[in-house]
Design a protein around this motif. Structure first.
Motif, PDB file in Angstrom:
ATOM      1  N   ILE A 271      36.805  47.126  43.793  1.00 22.64           N
ATOM      2  CA  ILE A 271      37.485  45.856  43.534  1.00 22.64           C
ATOM      3  C   ILE A 271      38.733  46.121  42.690  1.00 22.64           C
ATOM      4  O   ILE A 271      38.638  46.661  41.589  1.00 22.64           O
ATOM      5  N   ASN A 272      39.905  45.747  43.227  1.00 22.60           N
ATOM      6  CA  ASN A 272      41.161  45.908  42.492  1.00 22.60           C
ATOM      7  C   ASN A 272      41.223  44.910  41.344  1.00 22.60           C
ATOM      8  O   ASN A 272      40.979  43.723  41.549  1.00 22.60           O
ATOM      9  N   ASN A 273      41.560  45.410  40.149  1.00 22.31           N
ATOM     10  CA  ASN A 273      41.690  44.546  38.974  1.00 22.31           C
ATOM     11  C   ASN A 273      40.477  43.600  38.888  1.00 22.31           C
ATOM     12  O   ASN A 273      40.623  42.380  38.964  1.00 22.31           O
ATOM     13  N   PRO A 274      39.270  44.161  38.723  1.00 25.66           N
ATOM     14  CA  PRO A 274      38.057  43.334  38.800  1.00 25.66           C
ATOM     15  C   PRO A 274      37.905  42.349  37.644  1.00 25.66           C
ATOM     16  O   PRO A 274      38.238  42.648  36.507  1.00 25.66           O
TER      17      PRO A 274
ATOM     18  N   SER B  29      38.304  40.316  42.803  1.00 26.26           N
ATOM     19  CA  SER B  29      39.636  40.824  42.491  1.00 26.26           C
ATOM     20  C   SER B  29      40.450  39.743  41.775  1.00 26.26           C
ATOM     21  O   SER B  29      40.470  38.584  42.189  1.00 26.26           O
TER      22      SER B  29
ATOM     23  N   THR C 195      43.622  39.896  41.577  1.00 24.43           N
ATOM     24  CA  THR C 195      44.956  40.141  42.110  1.00 24.43           C
ATOM     25  C   THR C 195      45.170  39.194  43.281  1.00 24.43           C
ATOM     26  O   THR C 195      44.335  39.136  44.193  1.00 24.43           O
TER      27      THR C 195
ATOM     28  N   ASP D  67      44.808  40.372  46.960  1.00 24.72           N
ATOM     29  CA  ASP D  67      43.544  40.982  47.387  1.00 24.72           C
ATOM     30  C   ASP D  67      42.435  39.937  47.326  1.00 24.72           C
ATOM     31  O   ASP D  67      42.525  38.970  46.557  1.00 24.72           O
TER      32      ASP D  67
ATOM     33  N   SER E  96      37.742  44.612  50.245  1.00 28.27           N
ATOM     34  CA  SER E  96      39.055  44.660  49.607  1.00 28.27           C
ATOM     35  C   SER E  96      40.105  45.025  50.652  1.00 28.27           C
ATOM     36  O   SER E  96      39.799  45.649  51.664  1.00 28.27           O
TER      37      SER E  96
END
Length: 197
Positions: free
Chosen positions: A81-84, A111, A113, A116, A178
């Motif tokens: 997970i981007n920038n969770p 995420s 973000t 995402d 994601s």
């Protein structure tokens, strides 16, 4: 004086009789009072027993945090997970629209973000409530894909439409791939066993 003596004796006998019946009334009302107090105390005892039984059944549903941790870790290993952002009680009730009364515990990240849509969420439902939790997550999934107004988010909408919701026993998981992952091949493999506790 001789005439007065029999009257006094009669009065004494009557008074003695009245006081005896008064004693028996006192005794019977005393026994009634003790019966009432015994009934009240046995009622309180049975209420206390039923309260402790219901607390016992609630206590049986202990949060299995190690199960939730392992499921989320396994899913995030194949779907980072981007920038969770971890799910809070507020998010669970107001974003996912889950009824918290159906849950014992949960864990997950989404995420934080805008570009995402990655999401991993695993819930431990109360006994008999897993199907309701699954239905609520289905409704959330449908709400994500109901509005296709923005072409720039078409890839996110497509990933959300394919979101996976899996139930096994009292556990329910929802996963949205994601953008970096892009498909559900590895996620599906992990979901086959992630909720086997």
């Amino acid at each position: 004086m001789k005439k007065l003596l029999p009257i006094l004796l009669c009065a004494a006998i009557l008074l003695a009789g009245c006081s005896k019946s008064g004693d028996s009334e006192t005794t019977s009302s005393g026994s009634e009072a003790s019966s009432v107090s015994e009934a009240v105390s046995s009622e309180e005892t049975s209420e206390a027993a039923s309260d402790s039984a219901s607390q016992g059944s609630e206590a049986e549903e202990v949060a299995q945090t190690e199960n939730l941790d392992s499921a989320v870790a396994a899913l995030e290993a194949v779907n980072p997970i981007n920038n969770p952002m971890a799910y809070s009680d507020f998010d669970v009730e107001n974003t996912l629209m889950l009824n918290k009364d159906n849950l014992v515990a949960y864990k997950g990240d989404v995420s934080n973000t805008q570009s995402d849509c990655g999401l991993v969420f695993v819930a431990q439902a109360k006994e008999g409530k897993a199907e309701e939790v699954e239905s609520e997550l289905q409704a959330y999934k449908e709400s994500l894909t109901a509005n296709n107004l923005y072409a720039e988010f078409a890839d996110l909408t497509a990933l959300a439409k394919d979101a996976r919701i899996v139930r096994n026993g009292n556990y329910v998981a929802m996963v949205i791939a994601s953008v970096d992952v892009g498909d559900y091949t590895e996620i599906d493999k992990v979901l086959e066993t992630a909720l086997n506790f």
